[in-house]
Design a protein around this motif. Structure first.
Motif, short mmCIF file in Angstrom:
data_model
loop_
_atom_site.label_atom_id
_atom_site.label_comp_id
_atom_site.label_asym_id
_atom_site.label_seq_id
_atom_site.Cartn_x
_atom_site.Cartn_y
_atom_site.Cartn_z
N LYS A 158 -1.58 3.12 9.63
CA LYS A 158 -1.56 3.39 8.18
C LYS A 158 -0.63 2.43 7.45
CE LYS A 158 -2.69 8.26 7.93
NZ LYS A 158 -2.17 9.57 8.11
N GLY A 159 -0.80 2.31 6.18
CA GLY A 159 0.11 1.53 5.32
C GLY A 159 0.24 0.10 5.79
N THR A 160 1.51 -0.39 5.91
CA THR A 160 1.73 -1.80 6.23
C THR A 160 1.36 -2.13 7.68
OG1 THR A 160 4.01 -1.22 6.65
CG2 THR A 160 3.54 -2.26 4.52
N THR A 161 1.31 -1.09 8.53
CA THR A 161 1.00 -1.36 9.94
C THR A 161 -0.51 -1.27 10.22
OG1 THR A 161 1.27 0.96 10.51
CG2 THR A 161 3.23 -0.48 10.76
N ALA A 162 -1.29 -1.00 9.18
CA ALA A 162 -2.73 -0.83 9.39
C ALA A 162 -3.38 -2.13 9.84
CB ALA A 162 -3.38 -0.34 8.09
#
Ligand code: ADP
Length: 356
Positions: A158-162
């Motif tokens: 999710k988010g920046t690690t997606a």
């Protein structure tokens, strides 16, 4: 060949005053009982009666796919319910010697439903999805690369690690069915190599379907008897088979019926209030409302739906197509109009607009 069914294909059949409508072309519970429905389905393109243009196009594509050892192109079938879209998908699977997985868009609401289905497909298999105009946006977005490049794009994290993970899929054939082609997004529509409409059946084709079903049900039905059912089934094989079962019930409980003739068919369908043009109470209420309350129209769809207590989409996809086809109804930009042929059929007095 096994048929793998995923999710519920039962459609929301609608009711008339709490009763199920005999002439509803949508699948009712009786039709979905595997033993009853599947036993009457044609098994090959040769057995599939009518729709000659569609059969010609598909038989060429099947032969080409088999000789090139490739998957068949994706197919979009559209047209009113009960005309043989699912049946055609099953016939194609048989002709190709592969499995057909059957589901419908409402059963693919969660992304994991469609991901699971796609990941389980084997090479050249068929995936039949009914009511594709109801696919969610997420499901459609998952389908685009799957249909175009046989690839599943999954977002992990999710988010920046997606990150996006690409998974290769086997080459498969997607068969989409819909009663409402105009509601399909154009990117989805563009991914089908073959797009074809199924039309209402002609009387002689319906008669062949009914006679074949009567033989399978071991019912002795005269030629005039099968023609009478053909006339009343709204050009729709599903309704033809359903009327045939009601006629069979009637004949079973009567004594001394050796052969089911026109009189037996007439008597049994009279009980179910199906008239000689295949109209039932819903159709008569629909037409009478326009004639009596609105001076023949035009009447807007929403007004009709509110007055008759039906969903406007049901009126549009289930009730109206047959009335338009037989010339009892006209659609104009300002609303629906009842034709004089319908007024004659309903025995309305043209000057008073009341039943004579
Ligand atoms: P759809 O998917 O268009 O709603 P189906 O394929 O479920 O319709 O068809 C409904 C029933 O009508 C089937 O069970 C089958 O027995 C019968 N049927 C449909 N098309 C044909 C045909 N061309 N020949 C014989 N029977 C048919």
């Amino acid at each position: 060949m096994a048929i793998v069914s995923s999710g519920s294909k039962k459609s929301s059949s609608y009711n008339l005053n709490g009763k199920t409508r005999l002439l509803d072309p949508k699948r009712l519970e009786e039709d979905t009982k595997k033993r009853k429905d599947d036993s009457l389905r044609p098994q090959s393109l040769n057995e599939f009666v009518g729709q000659s243009d569609l059969k010609e196009v598909l038989s060429i594509s099947v032969k080409a796919a088999l000789s090139r050892k490739e998957a068949l192109d994706h197919v979009l079938l559209y047209g009113p319910p009960g005309l043989g879209k699912t049946t055609m998908a099953l016939v194609l699977a048989r002709e190709l010697g592969v499995q057909c997985r059957i589901t419908s868009a409402p059963a693919l609401e969660r992304p994991r439903d469609i991901i699971g289905l796609l990941l389980n497909l084997k090479s050249h298999e068929l995936l039949f999805v009914d009511e594709i105009h109801r696919l969610t946006k997420v499901a459609q977005e998952l389908l685009y690369p799957a249909l175009e490049d046989f690839r599943l794009d999954l977002t992990v994290g999710k988010g920046t690690t997606a990150r996006t993970r690409e998974i290769d899929l086997p080459r498969f054939t997607f068969i989409g069915a819909t009663t409402s082609p105009a509601s399909i997004s154009s990117p989805l529509r563009d991914r089908f190599g073959i797009t074809h409409r199924l039309n209402f059946y002609q009387l002689d084709d319906l008669q062949k379907i009914i006679q074949r079903a009567a033989d399978l049900l071991e019912l002795k039905l005269s030629t005039e008897g099968s023609m009478e059912i053909a006339r009343r089934c709204r050009g729709t094989p599903r309704i033809a088979n359903r009327l045939l079962r009601r006629v069979r019930d009637f004949a079973t409980v009567q004594e001394n019926i050796q052969i089911v003739d026109k009189d037996v068919v007439n008597e049994s369908l009279k009980l179910h209030q199906v008239d000689e043009c295949g109209l039932d109470q819903t159709d008569r209420r629909f037409l009478s409302f326009i004639v009596e309350a609105h001076d023949n129209g035009p009447v807007g769809l929403e007004t009709l739906a509110a007055a008759l207590g039906e969903e406007s989409s049901t009126l549009e996809t289930v009730v109206e197509p047959f009335l338009l086809q037989i010339g009892f109804l006209k659609r104009t930009p300002r609303g629906r109009i009842v034709t004089s042929a319908a007024i004659d059929h309903l025995h309305f007095d043209k000057s008073t607009r009341m039943p004579s």
